[in-house]
Design a protein around this motif. Structure first.
Motif, PDB file in Angstrom:
ATOM      1  N   TYR A  24       0.886  -1.287   0.038  1.00 30.65           N
ATOM      2  CA  TYR A  24      -0.041  -0.035  -0.111  1.00 30.65           C
ATOM      3  C   TYR A  24       1.086   1.364  -0.014  1.00 30.65           C
ATOM      4  O   TYR A  24       0.700   2.108  -0.695  1.00 30.65           O
ATOM      5  N   ASP A  25       1.993   1.210   0.722  1.00 28.99           N
ATOM      6  CA  ASP A  25       3.075   2.414   0.397  1.00 28.99           C
ATOM      7  C   ASP A  25       3.103   2.618  -0.744  1.00 28.99           C
ATOM      8  O   ASP A  25       3.508   3.582  -1.375  1.00 28.99           O
ATOM      9  N   LYS A  26       3.858   1.434  -1.606  1.00 28.42           N
ATOM     10  CA  LYS A  26       3.986   1.318  -2.982  1.00 28.42           C
ATOM     11  C   LYS A  26       3.203   2.115  -3.915  1.00 28.42           C
ATOM     12  O   LYS A  26       3.404   3.016  -4.548  1.00 28.42           O
ATOM     13  N   ILE A  27       1.909   1.701  -3.577  1.00 27.49           N
ATOM     14  CA  ILE A  27       0.825   2.148  -4.415  1.00 27.49           C
ATOM     15  C   ILE A  27       0.644   3.587  -4.089  1.00 27.49           C
ATOM     16  O   ILE A  27       0.453   4.366  -5.136  1.00 27.49           O
ATOM     17  N   ARG A  28       0.982   4.190  -2.971  1.00 25.04           N
ATOM     18  CA  ARG A  28       0.746   5.457  -2.469  1.00 25.04           C
ATOM     19  C   ARG A  28       1.748   6.180  -3.122  1.00 25.04           C
ATOM     20  O   ARG A  28       1.462   7.204  -3.729  1.00 25.04           O
TER      21      ARG A  28
END
Length: 200
Positions: A14-18
């Protein structure tokens, strides 16, 4: 989008997507404490630290700092830049309850705060226009995925590019998009892997 020359290492998907909405860079999630036993990702971090350099961006809670220190230890003397987000109380939208320490993780931080965090750390960055990326369809057409000899072809390519052997096909795709434009890669590929000369 902000172009980051170094690879950015984050805690989770989710950090990567963000971050993918804010920066143009190789973004590697370590999936939390899985980094302690994930040899493939550990090997990739070592490689990236020695070549492009790495930027570590984890949550500001105690678990985030523990994971940050583990990532740093894997760099093996390569370039490491630390980017820190401030302590901001809150809860991510996808979660039912706040974290144990009640702080927002990277995925919950605003674009502006993340951009300022990179600036404060002195990370090399510049404005860039989105480029035409190398895709999974390209890899399929080139026999790098989905075929009988695709693993061997990827291995040959990774060896010639000096990339870790344990790299997954998804991480290879990310690395190729950092190293080449789509046009440049398609022109270079005959020199990088043995192309089929006869139709079967």
């Amino acid at each position: 989008m902000i172009k980051i020359n170094q690879a950015v290492i984050v805690e989770g998907k989710y950090d990567k997507i963000r971050l993918s909405n804010i920066i143009d860079a190789v973004i590697v999630p370590v999936h939390g404490f899985s980094i302690y036993r994930d040899r493939e990702t550990a090997e990739l971090i070592k490689y990236l630290a020695k070549t492009t350099g790495i930027v570590i961006l984890t949550d500001s809670d105690s678990a985030g700092f523990q994971i940050r220190n583990k990532i740093k230890s894997l760099a093996g003397g390569g370039e490491v830049i630390h980017v820190y987000v401030p302590d901001i109380k809150g809860k991510e939208k996808r979660k039912r309850a706040p974290s144990k320490e009640g702080l927002l993780g990277v995925e919950g931080i605003s674009d502006e705060v993340i951009a300022r965090a990179f600036e404060k750390a002195g990370v090399t960055a510049s404005k860039t226009e989105p480029k035409d990326p190398i895709t999974k369809a390209d890899m399929l057409e080139l026999g790098l995925i989905g075929g009988e000899n695709s693993a061997a072809r990827r291995g040959e390519l990774q060896e010639k590019l000096g990339l870790p052997k344990r790299l997954s096909s998804n991480m290879l795709l990310e690395m190729l998009n950092v190293m080449y434009s789509r046009e440049g890669f398609l022109e270079k590929i005959p020199d990088l892997i043995l192309m089929e000369t006869e139709e079967k």
